[in-house]
Design a protein around this motif. Structure first.
Motif, PDB file in Angstrom:
ATOM      1  N   ALA A   1      16.997 -85.158  11.971  1.00 14.39           N
ATOM      2  CA  ALA A   1      16.029 -85.378  10.774  1.00 14.39           C
ATOM      3  C   ALA A   1      14.559 -84.853  11.329  1.00 14.39           C
ATOM      4  N   LEU A   2      14.306 -85.108  12.455  1.00 14.38           N
ATOM      5  CA  LEU A   2      12.952 -84.588  12.916  1.00 14.38           C
ATOM      6  C   LEU A   2      12.819 -82.927  13.095  1.00 14.38           C
ATOM      7  N   VAL A   3      14.086 -82.327  13.530  1.00 18.32           N
ATOM      8  CA  VAL A   3      13.956 -80.889  13.405  1.00 18.32           C
ATOM      9  C   VAL A   3      13.739 -80.399  11.815  1.00 18.32           C
ATOM     10  N   GLY A   4      14.354 -81.125  11.241  1.00 17.34           N
ATOM     11  CA  GLY A   4      14.435 -80.661   9.859  1.00 17.34           C
ATOM     12  C   GLY A   4      12.971 -80.629   8.905  1.00 17.34           C
ATOM     13  N   ALA A   5      12.053 -81.652   9.607  1.00 12.83           N
ATOM     14  CA  ALA A   5      10.641 -81.710   9.173  1.00 12.83           C
ATOM     15  C   ALA A   5       9.746 -80.522   9.950  1.00 12.83           C
ATOM     16  N   LEU A   6      10.153 -80.587  11.381  1.00 16.37           N
ATOM     17  CA  LEU A   6       8.897 -79.949  11.913  1.00 16.37           C
ATOM     18  C   LEU A   6       9.598 -78.917  12.967  1.00 16.37           C
ATOM     19  N   GLY A   7      10.994 -78.696  13.217  1.00 15.14           N
ATOM     20  CA  GLY A   7      11.364 -77.647  14.239  1.00 15.14           C
ATOM     21  C   GLY A   7      11.447 -76.354  13.400  1.00 15.14           C
ATOM     22  N   THR A   8      12.217 -75.630  14.244  1.00 15.56           N
ATOM     23  CA  THR A   8      12.477 -74.024  13.839  1.00 15.56           C
ATOM     24  C   THR A   8      14.062 -73.860  14.003  1.00 15.56           C
ATOM     25  N   ALA A   9      14.549 -72.733  13.600  1.00 14.05           N
ATOM     26  CA  ALA A   9      15.771 -72.304  13.489  1.00 14.05           C
ATOM     27  C   ALA A   9      16.438 -72.572  14.896  1.00 14.05           C
ATOM     28  N   ARG A  10      15.646 -72.088  15.932  1.00 16.67           N
ATOM     29  CA  ARG A  10      16.212 -72.295  17.213  1.00 16.67           C
ATOM     30  C   ARG A  10      16.627 -73.742  17.532  1.00 16.67           C
ATOM     31  N   ASP A  11      15.866 -74.532  17.179  1.00 10.98           N
ATOM     32  CA  ASP A  11      15.898 -76.243  17.370  1.00 10.98           C
ATOM     33  C   ASP A  11      17.139 -76.688  16.581  1.00 10.98           C
ATOM     34  N   ARG A  12      17.472 -76.232  15.338  1.00 12.60           N
ATOM     35  CA  ARG A  12      18.542 -76.519  14.644  1.00 12.60           C
ATOM     36  C   ARG A  12      19.653 -75.938  15.111  1.00 12.60           C
ATOM     37  N   GLN A  13      19.591 -74.802  15.748  1.00  7.95           N
ATOM     38  CA  GLN A  13      20.742 -74.242  16.449  1.00  7.95           C
ATOM     39  C   GLN A  13      21.191 -75.193  17.781  1.00  7.95           C
ATOM     40  N   THR A  14      20.121 -75.752  18.563  1.00  4.50           N
ATOM     41  CA  THR A  14      20.310 -76.365  19.655  1.00  4.50           C
ATOM     42  C   THR A  14      21.084 -77.815  19.343  1.00  4.50           C
ATOM     43  N   VAL A  15      20.452 -78.349  18.160  1.00  5.47           N
ATOM     44  CA  VAL A  15      21.318 -79.568  17.626  1.00  5.47           C
ATOM     45  C   VAL A  15      22.542 -79.396  17.266  1.00  5.47           C
ATOM     46  N   ALA A  16      22.730 -78.205  16.601  1.00  4.50           N
ATOM     47  CA  ALA A  16      24.172 -77.988  16.166  1.00  4.50           C
ATOM     48  C   ALA A  16      25.144 -77.808  17.505  1.00  4.50           C
ATOM     49  N   GLU A  17      24.762 -77.126  18.480  1.00  2.24           N
ATOM     50  CA  GLU A  17      25.289 -76.792  19.673  1.00  2.24           C
ATOM     51  C   GLU A  17      25.824 -78.414  20.242  1.00  2.24           C
ATOM     52  N   GLU A  18      24.702 -79.161  20.484  1.00  6.66           N
ATOM     53  CA  GLU A  18      25.055 -80.389  21.145  1.00  6.66           C
ATOM     54  C   GLU A  18      26.141 -81.065  20.098  1.00  6.66           C
ATOM     55  N   LEU A  19      25.825 -81.037  18.814  1.00  2.49           N
ATOM     56  CA  LEU A  19      26.990 -81.915  18.029  1.00  2.49           C
ATOM     57  C   LEU A  19      28.363 -81.588  18.309  1.00  2.49           C
ATOM     58  N   ALA A  20      28.470 -80.007  18.500  1.00  2.72           N
ATOM     59  CA  ALA A  20      29.878 -79.475  18.738  1.00  2.72           C
ATOM     60  C   ALA A  20      30.294 -79.897  20.170  1.00  2.72           C
ATOM     61  N   GLY A  21      29.510 -80.475  21.051  1.00  2.00           N
ATOM     62  CA  GLY A  21      29.735 -81.122  22.259  1.00  2.00           C
ATOM     63  C   GLY A  21      30.056 -82.378  22.303  1.00  2.00           C
ATOM     64  N   LEU A  22      30.063 -82.917  20.937  1.00  8.04           N
ATOM     65  CA  LEU A  22      30.364 -84.638  21.194  1.00  8.04           C
ATOM     66  C   LEU A  22      31.696 -84.785  21.507  1.00  8.04           C
ATOM     67  N   PRO A  23      32.606 -84.113  20.553  1.00  8.88           N
ATOM     68  CA  PRO A  23      33.914 -84.265  20.759  1.00  8.88           C
ATOM     69  C   PRO A  23      34.620 -84.290  22.146  1.00  8.88           C
ATOM     70  N   THR A  24      34.021 -83.495  23.042  1.00  7.12           N
ATOM     71  CA  THR A  24      34.311 -83.303  24.623  1.00  7.12           C
ATOM     72  C   THR A  24      34.230 -84.756  25.234  1.00  7.12           C
TER      73      THR A  24
END
Length: 662
Positions: free
Chosen positions: A354-377
């Motif tokens: 939510a904070l990245v959506g308001a203040l972040g960059t495309a790289r920040d959104r990519q980092t969040v997406a990568e972390e989300l992809a690691g949760l199933p592990t």
């Protein structure tokens, strides 16, 4: 008949017009800053944050949701003793006994340390930027309730009751909550109301205590504010509340209950709760009961309390919580600890998204997406039986997300500061140009006097220091000034100079003013002083009076040191010039602080130290502008009074006849 000529007074009158503009502009800026502090709201995008729904694991099918772990106890009790200092808590027998049987720590309270702000952190696990608690305690700031998710709401979403006992001004954060008890109107009634709070809580728990209970005791805070924390009254009040705590725990079965005792904030020796002194920002933490691992845990953040209570309850943490579950305090199976770690990681990534959506960059959104992809592990590790590894990975994920959240806020503040850099540089360049335009030796002397006034009487020496203390070298300034005055006095008396008396008087008064300034020392204020008016206005007026008095002495010394003497119009012009130079120095300080914090609060909350200093500087600038309107006239009158000599009597006809030789 003599006619009044305006031309000699034109520079002084222009200086007065400029000073009036300075006073009006600084007053407007201070009002704008105060209004933004009163009405501060968190980022709207953060209020929409939700925990991340976890995808299905690649092993074991659907499984169960890790967002709700097995509870360690059906009943979790949070006792908040308002105003209890950590050093006082160590001397309370009941609390010390509970600490020996459970977990002990010191809680770090992050400024602002207002009652509403600290209660907001206790209930949401977040500071004002994300939690939305008001920055101030008075009625204007208390007009909006908490907008973020709270521990009470999270408890009820899980189907458990949540009850509040002991009324206080923090109730304005939760206008829809029913609080049991009576609000004390003063310290004399607080003991009785705290006793009633204990009775109401015990009666409710006899009928079946489950879910979350929050109990607030007010006696310690009210007595500390009235008598100070170094008084015997404060010590007795703390012992009285310790007795209430003994009654409260008398019938509790700690094999089915988790009891947590802490404070919202501490108090200074004088009974104040303003600033970031250690006695305010460090409060006790004791947890005892089922699922609590006994031990000493050092320092924990106040934002960690809400997620840790949620872990003992087995519910998800509040949505906007910045703190983390203190997994080392949980005496639970490794699988439960891993589930709590995964719940923290999912909540933090949801908040970060939510904070990245308001203040972040495309790289920040990519980092969040990568972390989300690691949760199933992490989920897969749990289902394969590697609970310890899953917990460590989940905790690392949550901590990294917490670190990125803090870095994102810092980057947002840096970006705002960069947008303000050019106006700040232009303002500083304009001030420098105004000073050097047609500069003379007299202006250099007056500028040095203005800088000296800013450094000491106006507190510039400690403006950007981490703690408001003069330091030993400030007294070296006093010693050097005393030696200079003493040398000048000796020289004038030795040469029998006619200017000796007046200049000696100026030196002695200046020395006394400097000594008095250093003896009093700098004054630390809090954020509430910006809007409540009294303290910051009183301090600004006093400092401006000292700074202008210093300038009056400098102008008189300059006038009386000249061999040909100075006219009243020249003295008035020099005094107006000094007041403008002093306002310029303060204006430069305000410009630098504007670059750091901005003129008003919006979005991410900046560091409160520069923000508070901005309010103080604007108040000083307005006071100097107002006082500077009187300085030229005062300087001219003093100069006239000190240099006035009666005109010699002319010899008339009768005198001539009397003096004629017979």
């Amino acid at each position: 008949m003599n006619r009044f000529h305006l031309s000699p007074w034109r520079p002084a009158l222009l200086a007065l017009l400029a000073l009036a503009g300075v006073a009006l502009g600084a007053g407007w800026a201070l009002r704008a800053l105060a209004a933004s502090v009163q009405t501060y709201h968190p980022l709207p995008a953060v209020q929409a944050a939700r925990p991340v729904p976890l995808p299905n694991s690649t092993v074991g099918g659907e499984g169960v949701s890790p967002l709700v772990s097995p509870p360690t106890a059906p009943h979790v009790i949070l006792v908040v003793v308002s105003g209890l200092r950590a050093d006082t808590a160590r001397r309370l027998p009941t609390l010390a006994d509970l600490g020996q049987r459970g977990a002990r720590a010191e809680v770090q309270v992050t400024p602002p340390t207002g009652l509403l702000a600290t209660w907001g952190t206790l209930l949401t696990g977040a500071g004002p930027t994300l939690g939305g608690a008001p920055l101030l305690d008075h009625s204007l700031a208390a007009s909006h309730p908490l907008q973020a998710d709270t521990l009470l709401l999270a408890t009820r979403r899980a189907g458990l009751p949540a009850t509040l006992f002991g009324r206080g001004s923090w109730e304005s954060l939760l206008p829809d909550e029913k609080v049991q008890g009576v609000a004390p109107t003063g310290f004399s009634m607080a003991a009785g109301t705290d006793q009633a709070t204990t009775g109401a809580a015990r009666e409710a728990w006899r009928q079946g205590g489950v879910g979350l209970s929050i109990v607030n005791y007010r006696l310690v805070e009210l007595v500390g504010a009235a008598f100070g924390t170094d008084s015997p009254e404060y010590e007795r009040a703390a012992l009285t509340v310790d007795g209430q705590l003994a009654q409260l725990t008398k019938d509790l079965n700690l094999r089915r209950v988790v009891l947590v005792v802490t404070a919202d904030r501490g108090l200074t020796d004088a009974g104040r709760a303003r600033g970031d002194k250690r006695e305010i920002s460090t409060v006790p933490f004791v947890a005892v009961g089922v699922g609590v691992r006994p031990g000493e845990y050092g320092v924990v953040s106040q934002a960690d309390i809400a997620p840790t209570l949620a872990a003992w309850l087995g519910i998800e943490p509040p949505t906007q919580a910045q703190g983390l579950t203190r997994g080392e305090m949980l005496q639970v199976p490794d699988g439960t600890r891993a589930q709590r770690g995964l719940a923290d990681a999912a909540q933090k990534l949801g908040l970060e998204g939510a904070l990245v959506g308001a203040l972040g960059t495309a790289r920040d959104r990519q980092t969040v997406a990568e972390e989300l992809a690691g949760l199933p592990t992490i989920r897969t590790s749990m289902e394969l039986g590697n609970d310890v590894g899953a917990w460590k990975l989940a905790e690392a994920t949550a901590r990294e997300s917490q670190r990125r959240l803090a870095a994102l806020e810092e980057r947002a503040l840096d970006a705002q500061a960069m947008r303000r850099l050019l106006p700040c540089l232009l303002a500083l360049a304009g001030l420098c140009l105004a000073v050097v335009w047609r500069i003379s030796l007299r202006r250099v002397v007056l500028l040095l006097a203005a800088l000296a006034a800013w450094l000491l009487p106006l507190g510039g020496l400690v403006s950007f220091a981490p703690t408001p203390t003069w330091g030993g070298w400030a007294w070296a300034v006093l010693l050097a000034f005393a030696l200079a005055v003493g040398g000048g006095v000796a020289h004038l008396w030795r040469t029998s100079d006619s200017r000796a008396t007046r200049l000696n008087l100026v030196g002695v008064v200046g020395l006394a003013l400097l000594a008095w300034t250093l003896w009093r020392g700098p004054t630390a204020l809090s954020l509430s002083d910006i809007t409540m008016g009294g303290d910051i206005v009183r301090l600004a007026l006093g400092q401006a009076a000292q700074g202008l008095a210093w300038g009056l002495l400098a102008v008189l010394a300059l006038a009386w040191a000249t061999t040909e003497g100075a006219t009243p119009t020249e003295v008035a012009t020099w005094a107006g010039e000094y007041a403008l130079l002093l306002a310029g120095v303060l204006g430069a300080e305000a410009a630098i602080l504007f670059w750091q914090t901005g003129l008003t609060l919006a979005g991410v909350l900046p560091a409160l130290g520069p923000l508070l200093l901005q309010g103080q500087t604007l108040a000083r600038l307005a006071a100097v502008g107002l006082g500077g309107l009187l300085l030229p006239w005062l300087a001219a009158l003093v100069h006239l009074a000190a240099t006035w000599q009666p005109a010699p009597l002319e010899e008339g006809p009768m005198m001539a006849t009397k003096n004629r030789p017979q």
